[in-house]
Each structure stands twice: as structure tokens, then as C-alpha cells.
Design a protein around this motif. Structure first.
Motif, short mmCIF file in Angstrom:
data_model
loop_
_atom_site.label_atom_id
_atom_site.label_comp_id
_atom_site.label_asym_id
_atom_site.label_seq_id
_atom_site.Cartn_x
_atom_site.Cartn_y
_atom_site.Cartn_z
N ARG A 55 0.81 -1.22 0.00
CA ARG A 55 0.00 0.00 0.00
C ARG A 55 0.85 1.27 0.00
NH1 ARG A 55 -4.07 -2.44 4.52
NH2 ARG A 55 -2.03 -2.91 5.41
N ASP A 56 2.13 1.15 0.41
CA ASP A 56 3.01 2.31 0.36
C ASP A 56 3.38 2.70 -1.07
OD1 ASP A 56 3.07 2.56 3.11
OD2 ASP A 56 4.88 1.36 3.36
N PHE A 57 3.12 1.81 -2.02
CA PHE A 57 3.48 2.07 -3.42
C PHE A 57 2.30 2.59 -4.24
CE2 PHE A 57 6.50 -0.98 -1.79
CZ PHE A 57 7.71 -0.50 -2.27
N LEU A 58 1.20 2.89 -3.56
CA LEU A 58 0.06 3.49 -4.25
C LEU A 58 0.41 4.89 -4.74
CD1 LEU A 58 -2.87 2.42 -1.88
CD2 LEU A 58 -2.71 1.87 -4.31
N PRO A 59 -0.03 5.27 -5.92
CA PRO A 59 0.19 6.64 -6.39
C PRO A 59 -0.47 7.64 -5.45
CG PRO A 59 -0.54 5.23 -8.19
CD PRO A 59 -0.71 4.44 -6.93
N GLU A 60 0.08 8.83 -5.38
CA GLU A 60 -0.46 9.87 -4.51
C GLU A 60 -1.92 10.17 -4.88
OE1 GLU A 60 0.61 14.42 -3.04
OE2 GLU A 60 1.99 13.30 -4.35
N GLY A 61 -2.76 10.25 -3.87
CA GLY A 61 -4.18 10.53 -4.09
C GLY A 61 -5.03 9.29 -4.25
N LEU A 62 -4.40 8.11 -4.30
CA LEU A 62 -5.14 6.86 -4.46
C LEU A 62 -5.07 6.07 -3.16
CD1 LEU A 62 -6.64 5.30 -6.76
CD2 LEU A 62 -4.52 4.03 -7.10
N SER A 63 -6.20 5.50 -2.75
CA SER A 63 -6.21 4.69 -1.54
C SER A 63 -6.55 3.24 -1.90
CB SER A 63 -7.26 5.22 -0.54
OG SER A 63 -8.56 4.95 -1.00
N SER A 64 -6.34 2.35 -0.95
CA SER A 64 -6.63 0.92 -1.20
C SER A 64 -8.11 0.68 -1.41
CB SER A 64 -6.11 0.08 -0.03
OG SER A 64 -6.69 0.51 1.20
N ASP A 65 -8.97 1.64 -0.98
CA ASP A 65 -10.41 1.47 -1.13
C ASP A 65 -10.89 1.71 -2.56
OD1 ASP A 65 -10.72 0.89 1.56
OD2 ASP A 65 -10.97 2.98 2.11
N ASN A 66 -10.14 2.52 -3.32
CA ASN A 66 -10.63 2.87 -4.65
C ASN A 66 -9.66 2.51 -5.78
OD1 ASN A 66 -8.63 4.79 -4.36
ND2 ASN A 66 -10.03 6.51 -4.09
N MET A 67 -8.71 1.64 -5.51
CA MET A 67 -7.78 1.28 -6.58
C MET A 67 -8.39 0.21 -7.48
SD MET A 67 -4.86 -0.98 -4.70
CE MET A 67 -5.24 -2.45 -3.72
N SER A 68 -7.98 0.20 -8.72
CA SER A 68 -8.46 -0.76 -9.72
C SER A 68 -7.61 -2.03 -9.67
CB SER A 68 -8.38 -0.15 -11.11
OG SER A 68 -7.02 0.06 -11.47
N GLY A 69 -8.02 -3.03 -10.46
CA GLY A 69 -7.24 -4.26 -10.55
C GLY A 69 -5.85 -4.01 -11.08
N ASP A 70 -5.73 -3.10 -12.05
CA ASP A 70 -4.42 -2.77 -12.60
C ASP A 70 -3.54 -2.10 -11.56
OD1 ASP A 70 -5.10 -3.82 -15.06
OD2 ASP A 70 -5.71 -1.88 -15.90
N ASP A 71 -4.14 -1.23 -10.73
CA ASP A 71 -3.38 -0.58 -9.65
C ASP A 71 -2.84 -1.62 -8.68
OD1 ASP A 71 -3.90 2.03 -10.59
OD2 ASP A 71 -5.84 2.06 -9.57
N LEU A 72 -3.69 -2.61 -8.36
CA LEU A 72 -3.27 -3.65 -7.42
C LEU A 72 -2.09 -4.43 -7.98
CD1 LEU A 72 -5.48 -5.95 -5.30
CD2 LEU A 72 -3.77 -6.99 -6.76
N VAL A 73 -2.15 -4.77 -9.27
CA VAL A 73 -1.06 -5.50 -9.89
C VAL A 73 0.24 -4.70 -9.80
CG1 VAL A 73 -0.17 -6.38 -12.08
CG2 VAL A 73 -2.53 -6.83 -11.43
N ARG A 74 0.15 -3.39 -10.05
CA ARG A 74 1.33 -2.55 -10.03
C ARG A 74 1.94 -2.45 -8.63
NH1 ARG A 74 -1.39 0.41 -14.16
NH2 ARG A 74 -2.49 1.69 -12.63
#
Length: 486
Positions: A55-74
Motif C-alpha cells: 500500500r506504500d506504493f500506491l500513487p499519490e491521491g489513491l487509496s486501497s479502497d478505490n484502486m483498480s485491478g491494474d493498480d493492485l497488480v502494479r
């Protein structure tokens, strides 16, 4: 020139201080410093704490509640890369890893990649603490049975493939898993011989059978909204803390204690329906020496049975020092709470939160009837010794104090002859409830004049030296904030 001076000043620090600084960063930022220079690259290989959270690698402004499948893979891929990078650049056996903590999503082959990297590190380095936090793409309340069955199968594959890593774990957290095999939890306990903490959220076995927990090292266990059948903590010589939250599908509390000689703190929370049986704490705690007891009622029926104790039953409460009663439903008599004070002669701190949460409660009357919610949530109790005296209670803390509680506070002040401090807090802030209309008007004394008159009312005719404070939530003491369970 000024910038170069600052760089030189930082570079002049000895390695151990720079490593200490890097240890305070998350893995993402610590890894980035390796590109600064050859020296910084070497420093990152000496870190004593490696905390790698996807979760520390999420882009700024994105949270684990609203990330897409592609975000999760990244983010998962980034966590794997960081794990491998930080571990492979270390010289085997040169520097102790005091903490190796990884949090990642149960997706594709990422868990196995992390597991192999951690297992190799355990084989080539001294690792004092190793932790897995296994997350799922869907949140707890979003998961269907098919989701948890699928996640459970993925976890079993991961577990079987990475037994070397699991054998060295000291902490394991799992969520949203359904195990097809009823003995899977036992298999985890057998494999994870070094485990100190084990936590489950929304986990179950397909066939609910009695789970007998035995482990030589476990010191903390947490079950939140799980269905494992009866949980018997049979032999846990180092267990000190237990959390058991929500047993909605069982009439009786499906928890019992065996050999737990070091057990100090127990947390029990449930949304009790009309058919739930009352819990007798003297029976549950009879073989323990619990010192801290946290009970949560989720704004619904009181599920604790007030007891008139025999001498033998009272032994279960002899060492209690702290009791915390959370989310007691509003509008009901609090006299029943006195049975705990009478039963626990060593009690020093008594916390209560009396509050309804419309955001969490089922408010629709038809659905409440259908789900068998209780119409009356309170419980009646009359003390067999109305004039008893308590000598050890020094602190009474009530969150969401209302003027209707005056008689109860007076009752405690009268009984606790050595009471030093009474903290009466205004209504707690629940961000999810802020936009909802309050079920009852707030009668907390806000003005100085009102507080003075209420303070006089609380102590009228009582010989007490207790200091009574009326406090807003903005001025909450840190040690009191830690006791809020919701």
C-alpha cells in the motif's frame, strides 16, 4: 554552495547514524536513497528494519479502497521488487535483520515470490522478527462466499509452496479466507513454530468443527468475524492477549480457555441478537488471571450476565485492574455495571462509552424484527450488598457523558472511597455519523456554570476527594484515547 555544504554535513555523519535514519523510512523511500551514491547504496544493505507494504506504493491521491485491478497488480509488483532488491544486496550473515515485515495482496504469483525471497533471507541471514500481512483485493464487507473460497485456495497454495518462510514467521495476519480443509488452521500453527501473533479477519472453515489451539510461542491471538466452530485455547503457555470479535452465528460464545497461565488481556465484542445467550464471565475466566477486560456491545443488547458471585466464582475477577465497557446502548440503566466493581476488588481504572452509532446500527424496524434484534437492550441487576466499599478504584472515565448518568456516577463515587479522578467526556466524534441526525439530544454540560452545578450535584452529601473533570473530545488524554474500541 549552500546546498553542497548541507550535503557534506549529512555525508559526514557516521554510517550507524545514517542507517538509523534510513530505518525510520518506509521501504520505498529507503530504497530510493541507493541511487544517491555508492555509499548510500551500501547503507541500504545494512538496514536493520525492512518494512515493505504494497500500500506504500500506491500513487499519490489513491487509496486501497478505490484502486483498480491494474493498480493492485502494479503495487504488488513494486512490493515484490522492493523485497528482492533490499534482500539481495545484503551480504549473507553480515548484518542482523531485526524486523522483516511484508504486506502484500493475494494475487497471481506475488505471494509465492515474496515467500521465496523471505525464505532465502531466513536461510542466509539472522532474522529476529518476520511478518506476513496477507491482504485481499476486496474488503471484508464486499466479499462474497465465492470470493473467500477463492482467496482461501490461493492462500493454501502459497502456504504449501513457502513452508520455509512460514516456519520462521513471528507474526501472521490473514483476512477473507475460507478453508476447505477443517484442519488448515492447525496446519498453520504446526508450521509456524516461531509465531508470536496470529490474527484472522473474516476467516472460516467450510465445516465448523472444534478448533483446539496449542502453541508454545504464541503471545497474542485475534479472531474478528470468524467461523471456526468452538475455539478452545487449550495449551498456550505464553499467551498474554486475546481478541474475539463478533460471534453472530453462535448462540453461545464459542471460546474457552485451557492452560493460559500468562493471559493478561481479553477483548470480547459482539452484536447480540435476541437469541444470543448471556455470557457468564465468572465461568469464562475461571481458569485465568486476567488483568484487563475490554467488552464491546456495538450499541445493541447487553450480552454480559450480571452475577451474584460465590467465593469460588469471584476468583475469576481477583486480578482485574482495568475494565473497559464500549458502545453500551444509550437510554438504559447502568446499574448492572456495578457488579463488575463489586466482583473485582483490585480494579483501578473503569472505562465506559455509552453511545449509539446510527451509521453501524440497523435502524429499519422491519429489518430489525426480521433479523431478531432485541427490542430491549438493557439488563437489570440489584446489588446484594448496596453499601459495599471499594478501596482500589482510582479512575472513572466515561465517554459520551449525559446528565441522565448523574445517579450512576454518584453510585460509583460513593462506593470507591479512594477515587482520585473522574473524567467525563463529551460525545465522541464518529465521522460516519456526522451527517446523521442524533437519536437523542446532547445533554453534556457545555457552559462553565452548568458544569459547576453538575459537579456539585455529583458530590452532594458524599465525602469524596475525587477531582471531577468535564472534557471535550479535543482534549482527550492519550491513554484514554487508546481505550476507544470503535
Amino acid at each position: 554552495m549552500g546546498k553542497r555544504d548541507r550535503d557534506d554535513r549529512l555525508s559526514s555523519l557516521p554510517d550507524d547514524i545514517l542507517v538509523n535514519i534510513l530505518d525510520r523510512l518506509n521501504a520505498r523511500d529507503a530504497a530510493r536513497t541507493s541511487i544517491l551514491s555508492r555509499r548510500w547504496s551500501q547503507l541500504s544493505s545494512k538496514l536493520s528494519q525492512l518494512i515493505i507494504n504494497a500500500r506504500d506504493f500506491l500513487p499519490e491521491g489513491l487509496s486501497s479502497d478505490n484502486m483498480s485491478g491494474d493498480d493492485l497488480v502494479r503495487v504488488n509488483a513494486a512490493a515484490v521488487e522492493a523485497t528482492k532488491s533490499l534482500l539481495t544486496r545484503r551480504n549473507p550473515g553480515e548484518h542482523t535483520i531485526r524486523l522483516l515485515s511484508t504486506a502484500f495482496y493475494l494475487r497471481d504469483d506475488v505471494p509465492i515470490s515474496v515467500g521465496h525471497a523471505v525464505g532465502n533471507a531466513m536461510a542466509t541471514h539472522k532474522v529476529e522478527k518476520a511478518e506476513f500481512t496477507v491482504l485481499t483485493e476486496k474488503q471484508h464487507l464486499q466479499c462474497t462466499l465465492d470470493d473467500t473460497v477463492n482467496y482461501g485456495a490461493q492462500f493454501v497454495s502459497f502456504f504449501n509452496e513457502c513452508l520455509d518462510a512460514f516456519s520462521g514467521l513471528t507474526r501472521l495476519y490473514l483476512e477473507n479466507l475460507t478453508f476447505a480443509e477443517s484442519d488448515m488452521v492447525s496446519n498453520i500453527l504446526v508450521a509456524c513454530k516461531q509465531l508470536k501473533y496470529l490474527g484472522f479477519l473474516n476467516c472460516e472453515t467450510e465445516s465448523w468443527m472444534t478448533l483446539q489451539v496449542e502453541h508454545a510461542q504464541l503471545s497474542e491471538l485475534s479472531f474478528v468475524d470468524c467461523c471456526f466452530g468452538e475455539v478452545e485455547l487449550k495449551w498456550l503457555p505464553r499467551l498474554s492477549r486475546v481478541k474475539f470479535v463478533i460471534w453472530r452465528v453462535y448462540k453461545d460464545l464459542p471460546l474457552s480457555f485451557g492452560h493460559v497461565p500468562l493471559l493478561e488481556a481479553v477483548t470480547l465484542v459482539n452484536v447480540a441478537l435476541s437469541w444470543h445467550k448471556m455470557v457468564k464471565l465468572s465461568t469464562l475466566l475461571s481458569e485465568t488471571s486476567v488483568q484487563e477486560l475490554h467488552l464491546g456491545f456495538k450499541c445493541e443488547k447487553i450480552w454480559v450476565q450480571p452475577e451474584r458471585l460465590t467465593k469460588r466464582q469471584a476468583s475469576a475477577f481477583q486480578r482485574l485492574r482495568i475494565v473497559n465497557l464500549d458502545c453500551i446502548p444509550e437510554g438504559y440503566d447502568l446499574t448492572w455495571t456495578m457488579f463488575i466493581l463489586e466482583a473485582a476488588p483490585s480494579l483501578e481504572e473503569f472505562y465506559m462509552t455509552v453511545m449509539d452509532h446510527p451509521c453501524e446500527m440497523e435502524m429499519n424496524k422491519r429489518r430489525r424484527r426480521k433479523a431478531s434484534y432485541s427490542k430491549r437492550k438493557g439488563v437489570e441487576w440489584e446489588s446484594p450488598t448496596p453499601n459495599f466499599v471499594h478501596h482500589h478504584l482510582t479512575k472513572l472515565i466515561i465517554f459520551c457523558f449525559e446528565s441522565s448518568m448523574v445517579s450512576h456516577v454518584r453510585r460509583v463515587i460513593k462506593a470507591a472511597v479512594n477515587l482520585k479522578d473522574v473524567y467525563l467526556y463529551d460525545r465522541l466524534t464518529c465521522h460516519n455519523c456526522e451527517h446523521l441526525e442524533r437519536l437523542k439530544p446532547n445533554t453534556f454540560p457545555l457552559s462553565k456554570k452548568h458544569r459547576c452545578s453538575m459537579r456539585a450535584l455529583l458530590t452532594q452529601g458524599l465525602h469524596s476527594h475525587a477531582r471531577i473533570r468535564f472534557l471535550s473530545i479535543d482534549g482527550i488524554h492519550d491513554e484514554h484515547a487508546d481505550m476507544i474500541l470503535f
